[in-house]
Write a protein that holds these residues in place. Structure first.
Motif, mmCIF file in Angstrom:
data_model
loop_
_atom_site.group_PDB
_atom_site.id
_atom_site.type_symbol
_atom_site.label_atom_id
_atom_site.label_comp_id
_atom_site.label_asym_id
_atom_site.label_seq_id
_atom_site.Cartn_x
_atom_site.Cartn_y
_atom_site.Cartn_z
ATOM 1 N N CYS A 87 0.847 -1.205 0.000
ATOM 2 C CA CYS A 87 0.000 0.000 0.000
ATOM 3 C C CYS A 87 0.877 1.248 0.000
ATOM 4 N N HIS A 88 0.557 2.172 -0.910
ATOM 5 C CA HIS A 88 1.338 3.416 -0.987
ATOM 6 C C HIS A 88 1.249 4.214 0.314
ATOM 7 N N TYR A 89 0.160 4.078 1.039
ATOM 8 C CA TYR A 89 0.063 4.832 2.293
ATOM 9 C C TYR A 89 0.945 4.214 3.378
ATOM 10 N N SER A 147 -7.252 4.697 -0.287
ATOM 11 C CA SER A 147 -7.815 5.330 -1.482
ATOM 12 C C SER A 147 -8.576 4.325 -2.337
ATOM 13 N N GLN A 148 -8.814 3.139 -1.782
ATOM 14 C CA GLN A 148 -9.615 2.125 -2.463
ATOM 15 C C GLN A 148 -9.030 1.820 -3.844
HETATM 16 S S1 SF4 Z 1 -6.974 -0.440 -1.497
HETATM 17 FE FE1 SF4 Z 1 -6.531 0.752 0.334
HETATM 18 S S2 SF4 Z 1 -5.317 -0.615 1.620
HETATM 19 FE FE2 SF4 Z 1 -5.287 -1.484 -0.455
HETATM 20 S S3 SF4 Z 1 -3.402 -0.659 -1.332
HETATM 21 FE FE3 SF4 Z 1 -5.075 0.710 -1.928
HETATM 22 S S4 SF4 Z 1 -5.102 2.312 -0.363
HETATM 23 FE FE4 SF4 Z 1 -3.872 0.625 0.432
#
Ligand code: SF4
Ligand code: SF4
Lengths: 499, 250
Positions: A87-89, A147-148
């Protein structure tokens, strides 16, 4: 950059393999909470309801019965860890709660407590927990740090899609009275006015007339920008940012030039003047259905034969993957064309048939790379072929420019990184998150800028474009480095040579 | 008949019933819960056959995991492939005469036992050593590994250290299948091995082992990319269309 940031901008990493973990690094990050009026506009309770702990469990139960994905994903995770560094976050912030599986666990703990035998008998053993203020706070913070983008779902052995979990959690929060201001305020505008910006019909007509004048002035050709034209063949549904934001509007000019040269009779609708469907972000089928119904209505009212979508990532996911469910059946449109079509499918087809003339040397002052938008890459398709969403934009770019370079394949196509601003997070109250979440993309961009002389990055998403023009300066790139794909087409198209 | 034999026989019947019923309930739940929208992780196959192949690739060689992390992939393959071979080897305790291919598999089954344990231990080490995986691991994740390692280890003991009376064990299981109880040898390693297996059968449908049926029902893997061609509509969502259309008609 407006003012000096109050947070550290992450450094480009030497070692990409093991992002450092910093517990609680983003514990302070959360978007503004929706005011009662924003909530009530959408039919959600204005503030935290009485008995909210129990109401949350009830809503979860409701969703479990309605959505297979939620059931299967909540049961199936084996905690293998494959998604933890994807995940980029997480990469940008180091906060372990931004690891996809840890994010899922915020909801899974409640699921286990109330809907599984193990969680009822031995909660401590399986990480089952009751809903309380602390859990709700964590939900609000960390389900608004997703960010889904679905990157995690590519790498999970069971395809567990954290986006689905985030959507469900946001839906539950809306139903107990804790919504996100940014998304819910925008949705209310769409219901009332027809677009995210709250741009009323006269302003829309004015803007489109202005564009006609601009193109006439610049190119000496009377390219039309029609609004609400009854009986047009094509309804163009495009993100409202295309009407005025940079670089979006250059893309809109590109679509208009393509239609002009190909002799396609088109219009936008002032009633459905928005491609975006922010209801996806809040995980509400009902809201998505309501927003999508405007497009159906506009198509019926204007009597068009085709519906074409402009460049927008999540809008295209909703259009390609959901619109038939949400707003179909589309049996009143011309069955010769897929419903809906992407503007790139149209342009690509015209290029292949030789119906438009492009001179790529018009863009010789640029070296391009392409950012695959997450919702296009992993949530939709193009051209009725597997992977068409990767091929078609690249072919259109290559027909419009001479110099094109790919970024690191670990960051493109299905493995692309989100821009950092998707999923309803493109709001100033989440600036730190947005900047940090852009890190992996900025690293890949830096690589081709330094080694291949890339000057511009093209994208096909309104959110990507806005996000990049805002965050790129933090990483030392000029904000106008981000361009629309149809801006390249617009520059390359030889008006007056076909029509 | 010793009370030990009766106790183990009853426990096996109960465990088998829990396992089968538990899985049936879960599979039914997965199969019947609607999917409101098309959400395959793209790019996705455009035909049913393509989807079947996608899931087979997922199940047989863990395609997504391979993309993700080679270490987890190697450990997972060692464990799962080992487990399948070991299970195949164990078939001989439940059938008479023993099928030809089960005879063939016997020697491999032993190496597979080592592979399985090695895979499990490596996965467990990852859980402890890699900080990200440590963070997401709960007590149940460690217990599950302990259970599986325990089964593997006690099984190896039976083969290499305290060789058990295989003929009697087989008679016991054939007896179970034919509802004709035969005495179970009262040997500690055997009782431990079987006790752990019974435990595993019982926790299976209530634990993360539900990934086994889950992988076949995951919409991100099991859906066809045909949203524009075929209208996909969940029964509960159809009501919203009816409301929309009646409002438009007014
Ligand atoms: S969907 Fe959500 S948890 Fe999965 S990589 Fe993208 S931002 Fe991260
Ligand atoms: S990759 Fe899938 S199964 Fe593994 S920890 Fe992440 S969500 Fe769970």
């Amino acid at each position: 950059m407006a003012k000096a940031p109050t947070f550290d901008i992450p450094a480009f990493r030497e070692d990409l393999a093991n992002p450092a973990m910093v517990e609680g690094a983003m514990d302070h990050s959360q978007p503004f909470v929706a005011k009662p009026e924003h909530q009530e506009d959408l039919g959600f309770p204005g503030e935290l309801v009485e008995n909210w702990e129990q109401k949350a469990v009830e809503k979860l139960g409701d969703l479990l019965g309605k959505n297979k994905a939620l059931r299967v994903y909540l049961d199936s995770c084996v905690k293998c860890g494959a998604c933890t560094d994807k995940c980029h976050y997480y990469i940008g912030t180091g906060d372990p709660k931004n690891m996809p599986v840890a994010r899922q666990d915020l909801l899974r703990s409640l699921y286990r407590r109330h809907f599984t035998l193990a969680g009822k008998i031995a909660p401590g053993l399986v990480g089952a927990r009751d809903m309380d203020k602390e859990m709700l706070d964590d939900w609000y913070k960390y389900f608004h740090q997703c960010s889904q983008c679905r990157r995690c779902s590519v790498f999970c052995p069971y395809g567990i899609d954290t986006a689905e979990i985030s959507m469900a959690a946001r839906d539950i929060m809306d139903h107990i009275g804790v919504g996100q201001k940014y998304s819910n305020e925008i949705l209310a505008k769409v219901h009332k006015i027809g677009n995210n910006l709250g741009l009323p019909k006269p302003a829309l007509i004015d803007t489109m007339e202005g564009l006609e004048e601009d193109v006439l002035e610049d190119d000496g050709v009377a390219v039309r920008f029609p609004v609400d034209v009854q009986g047009a063949d094509v309804l163009l549904v495009t993100p409202s940012a295309d009407f005025f934001a940079e670089p979006h509007v250059d893309g809109l000019i590109g679509y208009a030039k393509v239609f002009h040269q190909a002799g396609i009779n088109w219009t936008v609708s002032s009633y459905a003047s928005e491609a975006a469907n922010f209801a996806m972000f809040i995980g509400s089928y009902e809201q998505m259905h309501k927003v999508a119904a405007r497009i159906r209505q506009a198509a019926l009212d204007l009597g068009v034969k085709r519906v074409i979508f402009g460049e927008c990532g999540h809008a295209w996911r909703v259009a390609y993957s959901f619109l038939n469910s949400l707003a179909g059946p589309w049996d009143f449109l011309d069955p010769k064309y897929p419903v809906p079509q992407h503007i790139l499918e149209v342009t690509h087809d015209l290029i292949q048939r030789g119906a438009i003339n492009l001179d790529p040397s018009a863009n010789d002052d640029m070296t391009l790379t392409f950012h695959d938008s997450c919702n296009v890459a992993r949530g939709s398709g193009m051209g009725n072929m597997e992977g068409g969403q990767f091929i078609i934009p690249r072919e259109v770019i290559k027909a419009s420019v001479n110099k094109f370079v790919e970024m690191d394949p670990a960051t493109t196509c299905e493995k692309t990184f989100c821009c950092g601003g998707g999923g309803g997070l493109l709001t100033d109250d989440l600036m730190e998150l947005r900047v940090k979440g852009a890190l992996p993309r900025m690293e890949a961009l830096k690589d081709v800028v330094d080694n291949n002389g890339v000057t511009h990055m093209a994208a096909i998403c309104a959110i990507c474009k806005s996000q990049f023009s805002k965050v790129m300066p933090y990483y030392g790139f000029p904000m106008d480095m981000i361009v629309s794909v149809h801006q390249l087409v617009s520059d390359a198209i030889q008006l007056g040579t076909k029509e | 008949m010793s009370s030990l034999t009766v106790a183990y026989a009853v426990a096996f019947y109960v465990a088998a019933a829990v396992l089968v019923l538990g899985l049936v309930v879960k599979i039914k739940q997965y199969a019947t819960t609607p999917s409101p929208l098309k959400i395959p992780t793209m790019p996705a196959p455009r035909t049913r056959l393509g989807v079947v192949l996608r899931i087979l690739r997922e199940v047989i060689y863990f395609e997504s995991l391979f993309k993700s992390n080679k270490w987890i992939w190697i450990c997972a393959v060692l464990f799962h492939a080992g487990l399948w071979l070991v299970l195949a080897r164990h078939l001989r305790y439940f059938i008479e005469p023993v099928w030809f291919w089960v005879v063939l598999v016997q020697p491999f089954g032993i190496y597979a036992g080592f592979a399985m344990i090695a895979g499990l231990v490596a996965l467990w080490a990852r859980r402890i050593v890699v900080n990200r995986v440590r963070y997401i691991s709960g007590p149940s994740d460690h217990l599950m590994l302990a259970l599986l390692v325990g089964i593997g280890f006690s099984g190896m003991m039976l083969r290499f250290v305290e060789r058990t009376d295989i003929i009697a064990v087989k008679a016991f299981f054939l007896g179970l299948l034919r509802f004709d109880l035969q005495p179970l040898p009262a040997e500690m390693p055997l009782l431990v091995h079987l006790g752990l297996v019974i435990t595993l059968m019982i926790v299976f449908p209530f634990s993360k082992l539900l990934h086994v049926p889950g992988v076949f029902f995951s919409p991100s893997r099991a859906q066809v990319d045909d949203a524009r061609e075929k209208r996909h509509l969940a029964p509960w969502a159809a009501k919203l269309d009816a409301e929309r259309d009646s409002a438009a008609a007014e």
